[in-house]
Scaffold this active site. Structure first.
Site, PDB file in Angstrom:
ATOM      1  N   GLU A 131      10.852  -0.002   6.919  1.00 21.81           N
ATOM      2  CA  GLU A 131      11.212   0.330   5.528  1.00 21.81           C
ATOM      3  C   GLU A 131      11.398   1.829   5.328  1.00 21.81           C
ATOM      4  O   GLU A 131      12.121   2.240   4.420  1.00 21.81           O
ATOM      5  CB  GLU A 131      10.201  -0.223   4.533  1.00 21.81           C
ATOM      6  N   GLY A 134     -11.855   9.888 -12.822  1.00 20.16           N
ATOM      7  CA  GLY A 134     -12.826   9.354 -11.868  1.00 20.16           C
ATOM      8  C   GLY A 134     -13.348   8.009 -12.358  1.00 20.16           C
ATOM      9  O   GLY A 134     -12.804   7.420 -13.281  1.00 20.16           O
ATOM     10  N   HIS A 152       8.030 -17.525  23.772  1.00 26.07           N
ATOM     11  CA  HIS A 152       8.823 -18.641  23.226  1.00 26.07           C
ATOM     12  C   HIS A 152      10.151 -18.159  22.674  1.00 26.07           C
ATOM     13  O   HIS A 152      10.736 -18.788  21.799  1.00 26.07           O
ATOM     14  CB  HIS A 152       8.005 -19.356  22.140  1.00 26.07           C
ATOM     15  N   LYS A 211       9.749   0.719  -5.944  1.00 31.35           N
ATOM     16  CA  LYS A 211       8.288   0.678  -5.820  1.00 31.35           C
ATOM     17  C   LYS A 211       7.748  -0.659  -6.339  1.00 31.35           C
ATOM     18  O   LYS A 211       6.806  -1.203  -5.796  1.00 31.35           O
ATOM     19  CB  LYS A 211       7.644   1.821  -6.607  1.00 31.35           C
ATOM     20  N   ARG A 255       1.105  12.067 -11.058  1.00 33.14           N
ATOM     21  CA  ARG A 255      -0.123  11.334 -10.683  1.00 33.14           C
ATOM     22  C   ARG A 255      -0.113   9.925 -11.256  1.00 33.14           C
ATOM     23  O   ARG A 255      -0.957   9.101 -10.916  1.00 33.14           O
ATOM     24  CB  ARG A 255      -1.351  12.099 -11.185  1.00 33.14           C
ATOM     25  N   CYS A 286      -5.800   9.965 -13.123  1.00 35.87           N
ATOM     26  CA  CYS A 286      -5.711  10.723 -14.374  1.00 35.87           C
ATOM     27  C   CYS A 286      -5.428  12.193 -14.111  1.00 35.87           C
ATOM     28  O   CYS A 286      -5.653  12.713 -13.022  1.00 35.87           O
ATOM     29  CB  CYS A 286      -7.028  10.615 -15.135  1.00 35.87           C
TER      30      CYS A 286
HETATM   31  C1  AGP Z   1       5.237  -2.075   0.876  1.00 38.55           C
HETATM   32  O1  AGP Z   1       5.290  -0.856   1.643  1.00 38.55           O
HETATM   33  C2  AGP Z   1       6.529  -2.353   0.165  1.00 38.55           C
HETATM   34  N1  AGP Z   1       6.852  -1.274  -0.655  1.00 38.55           N
HETATM   35  C3  AGP Z   1       6.603  -3.720  -0.477  1.00 38.55           C
HETATM   36  O2  AGP Z   1       6.591  -4.655   0.575  1.00 38.55           O
HETATM   37  C4  AGP Z   1       5.465  -4.126  -1.462  1.00 38.55           C
HETATM   38  O3  AGP Z   1       4.268  -4.312  -0.746  1.00 38.55           O
HETATM   39  C5  AGP Z   1       5.865  -5.447  -2.118  1.00 38.55           C
HETATM   40  O4  AGP Z   1       7.062  -5.237  -2.830  1.00 38.55           O
HETATM   41  C6  AGP Z   1       4.799  -5.999  -3.064  1.00 38.55           C
HETATM   42  O5  AGP Z   1       4.618  -5.110  -4.136  1.00 38.55           O
HETATM   43  P1  AGP Z   1       3.327  -5.309  -5.090  1.00 38.55           P
HETATM   44  O6  AGP Z   1       2.140  -5.133  -4.212  1.00 38.55           O
HETATM   45  O7  AGP Z   1       3.465  -4.257  -6.141  1.00 38.55           O
HETATM   46  O8  AGP Z   1       3.402  -6.700  -5.652  1.00 38.55           O
END
Ligand code: AGP
Length: 608
Positions: A488, A102, A504, A603, A27, A2
């Protein structure tokens, strides 16, 4: 998490509040609201969604005249995103308004107590409890009401408070949630973070835990929790505004790595009560837990990696069979699910398409589902039968760090709860696990303080072409996460392997100087993995070992060693991940990559 803003001075408050909140949007939030004293009453306007909805609703604040106000952007923890749950919150006769950042950990107990005193609640939030508690203690002296409230609430809070009977003052108090005070030319401000006040002043006071600030238009006075006035020195902020949004960190990812001690505490503390694990949101009795014959953990990416860790921890601690599936596989393989199975879907965003589809697949088969989710009110949180929130706050960087760490904590707690119900651990084992969990935040802080050494090592590998991560048991799970972090955000090819699997096939890829990160935190497996290290070294690999303090034997085999503090064998992933996160971060920074927004990534992957 928040955002809080407050203003008192000669200018109209509402536009300043809206502007300040806009500087805190980074945030993350899902609703917003402002309260302004109009000379007679405290007027409140709230809205869900983006801040511009609130700005349009109030004509950029023009419909809310007044020179004293508080504002808030809410990142939902208790109670889904809604107008009723948005802040500011009132007491019953609307003479006290509160904004809060919080988690009030004992809010349910306080809510019950206040309902017993004929207080009625209009929201599901923990914050509304504070508004009514202030009312309960207010007998004409705001400072007394606030200090008495501070003594009753447990957890973390940053509060902005207005009392209608004291219109010329804004009150601010904090404990474990950030709050600053700005002393401006034509007024004074409070805020969760520096960006909100920089347009008006660079003269800032940092309120310490359990200190109270009282702002009039001309002056600011500070008190301690016992109501005694104290003197504080101000700080002049020389950050530029962009830097300030990251609270001085260069990237959100680094900031979020440093928030991990807090997210571990916020996920852990509300679920440890009277020396035992209490997961109210699980909604299962011991008997119902004991009816569960098998657990399926389903997720994507890093969330999946925590599921692999959880498999080892659940099976090792609670002796219950666990299957871990990539959600994109689970949803199409017509999984064989039985009546007494439990499907756990793990997701930071709660919106990942594959994970949501997997949840629906399990529900269509009539299987009980539990979500471990960070975003309150998200699709997976809403559709799962029950949800266990990770309370990591909004995670801005695409590469997850603090949410990943919070997911691990949630899974450890679940495994302990299952082990306790199934009689697989003794009371003393449970107490020792709880002690180890409570130590994790400070151990993480210690590891984070080691960043210069890791940065120096990382700079040697910014031109690497291939990097391998290997481990056994939970160390294999953390190798997966370490490998994903590196690829990544630095675009360097990397793979994680079960150390015993190297011979292996993959070991054919090892050349002179190939970096291999070997994770060895499981004492019973040390020798096995050391023999893998010897195999790797004999083919020219450069071996970075991540291992427990005291395992100095490793220095004979590995080229570079990073030690992690001693903890329970089940919890070592929470510590081993810190140097691996830092390594990936500094390689990415060294390569000049876009750390927070890596190419091709989102994201939240809300499409297949
Ligand atoms: C993690 O660093 C990645 N950005 C990606 O693997 C992420 O964990 C995955 O897309 C799952 O996302 P979520 O946890 O929002 O479901």
């Amino acid at each position: 998490m928040c955002g809080i803003v407050g203003y008192i001075g000669e200018s109209q408050a509402a536009p300043i509040l809206l502007d300040g909140l806009s500087k805190l949007e980074y945030r993350g939030y899902d609703s917003a609201g402002i309260a302004v004293f109009d000379g007679e009453h405290i007027q409140v306007q709230k809205s869900i969604g983006r801040l511009k909805v609130l700005s349009e609703l109030t004509h950029d604040g023009a419909t809310m005249p007044g020179t004293v106000g508080i504002g808030h952007t809410r990142w939902a923890t208790h109670g889904a995103p809604s107008k009723d749950n948005a802040h500011p919150h009132f007491n019953q006769d609307e003479t006290i308004a509160v904004v809060h950042n919080g988690i009030i950990e004992n809010y349910l107990k306080l809510k019950k107590y206040l309902e017993g005193k004929n207080y009625h609640f209009t929201s599901d939030t923990d914050t509304e409890v504070v508004a009514h508690l202030l009312d309960y203690y207010y007998k004409g002296d705001p400072i007394e009401a606030i200090t008495r409230t501070m003594h009753r609430v447990e957890g973390s809070y940053a509060l902005g408070i207005m009392f209608r009977e004291h219109p010329g003052v804004v009150y601010a108090v904090r404990k474990d949630s950030p709050l600053i005070v700005g002393h401006g030319r034509d007024g004074n401000l409070i805020a969760s973070d520096v960006p909100a006040v920089l347009k008006y002043t660079r003269n800032v006071y940092f309120i310490q835990n359990e200190e109270l600030a009282i702002l009039s238009g001309e002056s600011i006075t500070f008190y301690n929790v016992d109501g005694e006035e104290i003197q504080k020195n101000s700080t002049t902020i020389d950050w530029d505004i962009n830097a300030a949004e990251k609270a001085g960190y260069e990237h959100f990812m680094l900031k979020e790595m440093y928030e991990q001690p807090k997210t571990v505490r916020d996920t852990l503390n509300p679920r440890i009560k009277n020396g035992t694990v209490v997961i109210e949101e699980l909604g299962m009795t011991d008997e119902e837990i004991n009816q569960i014959q098998r657990i399926h953990i389903v997720a994507c990416g890093s969330a999946y990696h925590t599921g692999v860790t959880a498999k080892y921890v659940f099976e090792g601690m609670a002796r219950i069979p666990v299957e871990v599936d990539l959600a994109s596989e689970f949803r199409y393989r017509n999984p064989i699910l039985q009546e007494n199975d439990l499907v756990i879907v793990i997701s930071q965003s709660g919106e990942t398409a594959d994970s949501l589809a997997a949840l629906r697949e399990a529900k269509n088969k009539g299987i009980k589902t539990l979500g471990i989710v960070n975003v309150v009110g998200s699709s997976i949180a809403r559709e799962a039968d029950t949800v266990m929130y990770t309370w990591a706050g909004p995670e801005i960087a695409v590469a997850t760090t603090k949410a990943y760490s919070a997911q691990l904590i949630a899974e450890y707690l679940l495994a302990m709860r299952f082990a306790q119900a199934r009689g697989e651990i003794t009371e003393s084992e449970l107490s020792s696990y709880i002690r180890d969990l409570r130590k994790l935040p400070e151990q993480i802080e210690m590891l984070l303080s080691n960043k210069e050494r890791i940065q120096h090592f990382a700079n040697r590998y910014i031109s690497a072409k291939d990097v391998f991560f290997v481990g056994r048991g939970v160390d294999y799970a953390i190798s997966m996460e370490g490998s994903l972090k590196l690829k990544e955000i630095s675009y360097i090819h990397s793979e994680a392997y079960a150390a015993g699997e190297l011979k292996h096939g993959t070991i054919s890829l090892i050349e002179e100087g190939t970096l291999v990160a070997a994770v060895l935190t499981q004492e019973v497996l040390y020798k096995k993995t050391i023999s893998n290290i010897v195999e790797l070294k004999s083919r020219g690999a450069f071996v970075l070992a991540v291992t427990n303090t005291g395992n100095t034997e490793i220095e004979k085999a590995a080229d570079y060693v990073i030690y992690i503090p001693q903890t329970n064998r089940w919890f070592t992933n929470s510590l081993a991940i810190i140097p691996l996160q830092l390594f990936s971060y500094y390689v990415s920074v060294g390569k000049g990559c876009d750390v927070d927004k890596p190419r091709n990534l989102a994201k939240s992957v809300t499409v297949e």
